[in-house]
Design an enzyme around this catalytic site. Structure first.
Site: not given
Length: 408
Positions: A50-51, A109, A116, A120, A194
């Site tokens: 993930t990010c 997180s 999210q 994921q 987004c």
């Protein structure tokens, strides 16, 4: 000597690993990682990328060979293994389970409670399952992790108190611009991040939103939902000059917004300030843009520092969530212990019955047959004891079993 499968997690995450290393790992193929692990005897594996984290969960006849996996991943990512070793973690058994459940509950997180990560993790498991890398252990582990995530969100206030990366991004823009009503915002990307940002932008009073994405259909769908205007991907450079704020989150492996594009946009804007908020991993915005006059670039690490200021408000909910994680970890470990014991019993039965069949096949008299059977049954454990392969606790337990058995 019987070997029990081990479970492990190897990973890096936002609070211990620099953005540049996470960015490099984000480009690594999960299939390549799982195939590598399978060659090491690890039958089950799942890669969560993930990010904010890159984690490899595995279950097999070793603990993942931490050093070997580190060097392999560094090679795949094109970075130095020594750099990775300083920032990675490797957890096994109980610690691995507790970590994974904490991730699903969004306790680890960047923004505690963000929604999210659960989706994921579900996608990571689905990919593993579809590719044939998941088995009984990961099936139970993942389903319990999803249960933990759901319980935490419904039984605590952590979700109600949470903020997402996208909301932090919009809050940052509000802090800089004050009122957002007269700003033009360009969204580059049309995915979940987004979409989340668009919701917060509308709530902040933004009326002029531009959506730019490689897929015109996805851009149009997002624009329709939030009364925004679609910009063709080829026209993105021109759109930069119209925007006051640029929020990005694409799946690109390279920069979507280059320093040259930003420079050209600033010329057209007469050097009016331009804010870039890069929510992507790998990054969408060339960080060198920050060096240009009146250009301001914030990436995921910057957003994480802003989000940390809000964490104190969620402390009580986090305590309650951790109690749920601990409870479910206990239940899972009971299942795992029972499963391992069942495997042990199965192996012992098969071993003893095979020894019996071997002896019966020789048609010996009773005395010779029983002597041979005893020797066969004792050969493996006695050899292990003589070679010093049993630790003191195991040796004492073995002695206890045979000296305290009153069934004879």
């Amino acid at each position: 000597m019987m070997t029990q499968p081990n479970s492990f997690v190897w990973g890096v995450q936002h609070d211990t690993c620099p953005l540049e290393l996470r960015e490099a790992l984000a480009k690594v193929s999960s299939d390549d990682v799982s195939h590598h692990l399978k060659n090491l005897g690890i039958e089950e594996s799942m890669v969560l990328s993930t990010c904010n984290r890159f984690e490899v969960y595995g279950h097999g006849l070793n603990d993942g060979h931490s050093d070997a996996l580190t060097y392999r991943l560094a090679d795949m990512a094109g970075i130095k293994a020594q750099d990775l070793q300083h920032h990675m973690f490797h957890k096994t058994g109980l610690k691995m389970v507790r970590h994974g459940f904490g991730v699903a509950a969004s306790l680890n997180s960047m923004v505690v409670g963000e929604p999210q990560i659960l989706g994921q993790m579900k996608q990571a498991y689905k990919t593993s399952l579809d590719k044939g890398f998941a088995g009984p252990f990961l099936d139970r582990f993942a389903s319990t992790a999803f249960k933990v995530g759901k319980r935490v969100r419904t039984e605590t206030a952590i979700a109600r108190e949470a903020v997402s990366v996208a909301s932090v991004a919009v809050r940052l823009a509000e802090n800089i611009y004050g009122s957002m009503k007269n700003t033009t915002v360009l969204l580059i990307g049309a995915g979940e991040m987004c979409e989340n940002a668009a919701q917060h932008l509308k709530a902040a009073g933004v009326t002029d939103i531009l959506v730019c994405n490689r897929s015109p259909e996805r851009a149009q769908n997002l624009a329709t939902r939030f009364d925004a205007n679609v910009i063709a991907f080829d026209d993105m450079a021109e759109a930069l000059s119209r925007a006051d704020i640029v929020l990005t989150s694409t799946g690109s492996k390279t920069y979507v917004v280059s320093a040259e594009m930003a420079h050209a946009a600033m010329v057209k804007r007469n050097q009016q300030p331009l804010l870039f908020v890069d929510m992507a991993m790998p990054r969408d915005v060339d960080p060198m843009i920050h060096e240009q006059e009146n250009c301001y670039v914030y990436d995921l690490d910057s957003l994480g520092q802003l989000a940390a200021k809000a964490q104190k408000k969620r402390n009580q909910a986090k305590v309650e969530a951790e109690a749920i994680v601990d409870q479910e970890v206990g239940v899972f470990m009971q299942w795992l212990t029972a499963r391992q014991q069942s495997n042990t019993i199965k192996v012992l039965r098969e071993y003893f019955y095979q020894a019996r069949e071997d002896v019966l096949s020789k048609n010996l008299d009773a005395e010779e047959a029983t002597r041979l059977l005893v020797n066969k049954l004792l050969h493996a454990p006695v050899s292990a004891v003589r070679r010093g392969e049993l630790d003191k606790q195991t040796a004492a337990a073995l002695e206890d079993i045979f000296t305290n058995d009153t069934n004879f």
